[in-house]
Write a protein that holds these residues in place. Structure first.
Motif, mmCIF file in Angstrom:
data_model
loop_
_atom_site.group_PDB
_atom_site.id
_atom_site.type_symbol
_atom_site.label_atom_id
_atom_site.label_comp_id
_atom_site.label_asym_id
_atom_site.label_seq_id
_atom_site.Cartn_x
_atom_site.Cartn_y
_atom_site.Cartn_z
ATOM 1 N N VAL A 69 0.840 -1.192 0.000
ATOM 2 C CA VAL A 69 0.000 0.000 0.000
ATOM 3 C C VAL A 69 0.876 1.244 0.000
ATOM 4 O O VAL A 69 1.813 1.358 0.781
ATOM 5 C CB VAL A 69 -0.923 0.019 1.228
ATOM 6 C CG1 VAL A 69 -1.753 1.303 1.272
ATOM 7 C CG2 VAL A 69 -1.850 -1.199 1.218
ATOM 8 N N GLU A 70 0.557 2.170 -0.884
ATOM 9 C CA GLU A 70 1.278 3.444 -0.931
ATOM 10 C C GLU A 70 0.278 4.581 -0.897
ATOM 11 O O GLU A 70 -0.790 4.512 -1.503
ATOM 12 C CB GLU A 70 2.136 3.530 -2.191
ATOM 13 C CG GLU A 70 3.289 2.536 -2.201
ATOM 14 C CD GLU A 70 4.265 2.766 -3.350
ATOM 15 O OE1 GLU A 70 5.321 2.143 -3.355
ATOM 16 O OE2 GLU A 70 3.942 3.577 -4.235
ATOM 17 N N LEU A 71 0.636 5.622 -0.173
ATOM 18 C CA LEU A 71 -0.226 6.791 0.004
ATOM 19 C C LEU A 71 0.625 8.040 -0.166
ATOM 20 O O LEU A 71 1.642 8.192 0.520
ATOM 21 C CB LEU A 71 -0.842 6.778 1.412
ATOM 22 C CG LEU A 71 -1.622 5.519 1.791
ATOM 23 C CD1 LEU A 71 -1.738 5.409 3.308
ATOM 24 C CD2 LEU A 71 -2.990 5.528 1.161
ATOM 25 N N VAL A 72 0.211 8.931 -1.055
ATOM 26 C CA VAL A 72 0.975 10.145 -1.300
ATOM 27 C C VAL A 72 0.032 11.338 -1.264
ATOM 28 O O VAL A 72 -0.849 11.472 -2.117
ATOM 29 C CB VAL A 72 1.708 10.093 -2.657
ATOM 30 C CG1 VAL A 72 2.495 11.382 -2.866
ATOM 31 C CG2 VAL A 72 2.617 8.878 -2.730
ATOM 32 N N GLY A 75 -2.420 -0.219 -4.122
ATOM 33 C CA GLY A 75 -2.132 -1.440 -3.392
ATOM 34 C C GLY A 75 -3.248 -1.947 -2.496
ATOM 35 O O GLY A 75 -3.058 -2.923 -1.770
ATOM 36 N N LEU A 76 -4.424 -1.297 -2.515
ATOM 37 C CA LEU A 76 -5.529 -1.744 -1.666
ATOM 38 C C LEU A 76 -6.414 -2.756 -2.382
ATOM 39 O O LEU A 76 -6.572 -2.702 -3.601
ATOM 40 C CB LEU A 76 -6.391 -0.553 -1.257
ATOM 41 C CG LEU A 76 -5.787 0.429 -0.261
ATOM 42 C CD1 LEU A 76 -6.703 1.644 -0.087
ATOM 43 C CD2 LEU A 76 -5.535 -0.245 1.080
ATOM 44 N N ASP A 77 -6.974 -3.683 -1.611
ATOM 45 C CA ASP A 77 -8.000 -4.586 -2.117
ATOM 46 C C ASP A 77 -9.308 -3.813 -2.087
ATOM 47 O O ASP A 77 -9.827 -3.500 -1.023
ATOM 48 C CB ASP A 77 -8.101 -5.827 -1.218
ATOM 49 C CG ASP A 77 -9.183 -6.792 -1.675
ATOM 50 O OD1 ASP A 77 -9.242 -7.897 -1.117
ATOM 51 O OD2 ASP A 77 -9.976 -6.444 -2.577
ATOM 52 N N ILE A 111 -13.099 9.439 7.975
ATOM 53 C CA ILE A 111 -12.759 8.210 7.274
ATOM 54 C C ILE A 111 -13.868 7.848 6.296
ATOM 55 O O ILE A 111 -15.016 8.298 6.432
ATOM 56 C CB ILE A 111 -12.494 7.023 8.228
ATOM 57 C CG1 ILE A 111 -13.800 6.516 8.866
ATOM 58 C CG2 ILE A 111 -11.466 7.378 9.285
ATOM 59 C CD1 ILE A 111 -13.628 5.192 9.615
ATOM 60 N N ILE A 112 -13.501 7.032 5.315
ATOM 61 C CA ILE A 112 -14.461 6.497 4.366
ATOM 62 C C ILE A 112 -14.096 5.032 4.143
ATOM 63 O O ILE A 112 -12.915 4.696 4.116
ATOM 64 C CB ILE A 112 -14.450 7.306 3.042
ATOM 65 C CG1 ILE A 112 -15.552 6.844 2.098
ATOM 66 C CG2 ILE A 112 -13.089 7.247 2.366
ATOM 67 C CD1 ILE A 112 -15.768 7.800 0.917
ATOM 68 N N ASP A 113 -15.111 4.170 4.041
ATOM 69 C CA ASP A 113 -14.781 2.770 3.855
ATOM 70 C C ASP A 113 -15.170 2.291 2.458
ATOM 71 O O ASP A 113 -15.693 3.060 1.637
ATOM 72 C CB ASP A 113 -15.399 1.904 4.966
ATOM 73 C CG ASP A 113 -16.918 1.821 4.918
ATOM 74 O OD1 ASP A 113 -17.529 1.582 5.972
ATOM 75 O OD2 ASP A 113 -17.509 1.985 3.819
ATOM 76 N N SER A 114 -14.891 1.023 2.199
ATOM 77 C CA SER A 114 -15.097 0.467 0.863
ATOM 78 C C SER A 114 -16.575 0.408 0.473
ATOM 79 O O SER A 114 -16.890 0.218 -0.701
ATOM 80 C CB SER A 114 -14.466 -0.922 0.778
ATOM 81 O OG SER A 114 -14.777 -1.695 1.917
ATOM 82 N N ALA A 125 -4.577 4.356 5.541
ATOM 83 C CA ALA A 125 -5.417 3.303 4.987
ATOM 84 C C ALA A 125 -5.390 2.085 5.891
ATOM 85 O O ALA A 125 -4.412 1.834 6.606
ATOM 86 C CB ALA A 125 -4.939 2.917 3.593
ATOM 87 N N ASP A 126 -6.485 1.350 5.864
ATOM 88 C CA ASP A 126 -6.550 0.071 6.551
ATOM 89 C C ASP A 126 -6.890 -0.974 5.504
ATOM 90 O O ASP A 126 -7.954 -0.884 4.870
ATOM 91 C CB ASP A 126 -7.601 0.094 7.658
ATOM 92 C CG ASP A 126 -7.523 -1.152 8.520
ATOM 93 O OD1 ASP A 126 -7.017 -1.055 9.640
ATOM 94 O OD2 ASP A 126 -7.969 -2.219 8.052
ATOM 95 N N SER A 127 -6.024 -1.951 5.340
ATOM 96 C CA SER A 127 -6.203 -2.933 4.275
ATOM 97 C C SER A 127 -7.142 -4.068 4.676
ATOM 98 O O SER A 127 -7.458 -4.912 3.836
ATOM 99 C CB SER A 127 -4.840 -3.484 3.845
ATOM 100 O OG SER A 127 -4.089 -3.902 4.965
ATOM 101 N N ALA A 128 -7.616 -4.093 5.922
ATOM 102 C CA ALA A 128 -8.565 -5.123 6.341
ATOM 103 C C ALA A 128 -9.999 -4.693 6.093
ATOM 104 O O ALA A 128 -10.874 -5.523 5.850
ATOM 105 C CB ALA A 128 -8.372 -5.467 7.813
ATOM 106 N N GLY A 129 -10.249 -3.395 6.154
ATOM 107 C CA GLY A 129 -11.593 -2.902 5.923
ATOM 108 C C GLY A 129 -12.480 -3.010 7.149
ATOM 109 O O GLY A 129 -12.063 -3.526 8.189
ATOM 110 N N PRO A 130 -13.727 -2.493 7.044
ATOM 111 C CA PRO A 130 -14.631 -2.566 8.193
ATOM 112 C C PRO A 130 -14.968 -4.009 8.523
ATOM 113 O O PRO A 130 -15.016 -4.849 7.627
ATOM 114 C CB PRO A 130 -15.866 -1.793 7.705
ATOM 115 C CG PRO A 130 -15.787 -1.805 6.215
ATOM 116 C CD PRO A 130 -14.342 -1.846 5.887
ATOM 117 N N PRO A 131 -15.196 -4.368 9.806
ATOM 118 C CA PRO A 131 -15.282 -3.506 10.979
ATOM 119 C C PRO A 131 -13.954 -3.258 11.668
ATOM 120 O O PRO A 131 -13.926 -2.738 12.780
ATOM 121 C CB PRO A 131 -16.204 -4.293 11.903
ATOM 122 C CG PRO A 131 -15.836 -5.720 11.631
ATOM 123 C CD PRO A 131 -15.542 -5.765 10.150
#
Length: 128
Positions: free
Chosen positions: A2-5, A26-28, A50-53, A97-103
């Protein structure tokens, strides 16, 4: 990976607006969270939004009603529209970013969990 710029920010007069951007990769896309935080110290960051998938958004008290988080998946970009800025909004804003997602990633009030990937941040300076 995962990359964030982050980009955007800079110097703004009180009452003005600015828009931050965060290019991510790099996120699923089936499960993730993206968020904006303001760095309070080298080891602590305060959540902004925050915003989720699923497209659900949550806002912390700081900036609520004045800041709007959004994303454009076609551009792999997260945004934070900041309006009616105050000198207290000054700080370094970081995309995460969180690559696991909610919850596994949530924001309730000022409390949050998750977020295992962090950008380097972009500075916002609001002058009175």
């Amino acid at each position: 990976q995962v990359e964030l710029v982050e980009s955007g920010g800079g110097s703004v007069q009180a009452g003005g607006s600015t828009k931050l951007s965060c290019k991510f990769s790099g996120l699923d896309y089936s499960a993730y969270c993206l968020g904006w935080f303001r760095r309070a110290s080298p080891s602590k960051s305060d959540a902004v939004a925050i915003i989720d998938s699923d497209g659900a958004t949550s806002y912390a008290d700081l900036g609520k009603g004045r800041f709007t988080i959004s994303e454009d998946r076609s551009k792999n970009t997260l945004y934070l529209q900041m309006t009616d800025l105050e000198p207290d909004d000054t700080g370094e804003y970081v995309c995460a970013a969180d690559s696991a997602g909610p919850p596994y990633c949530q924001l309730r009030g000022s409390w949050y969990i998750g977020f295992n990937h962090w950008g380097k941040g972009t500075q916002v300076a609001v002058s009175s």
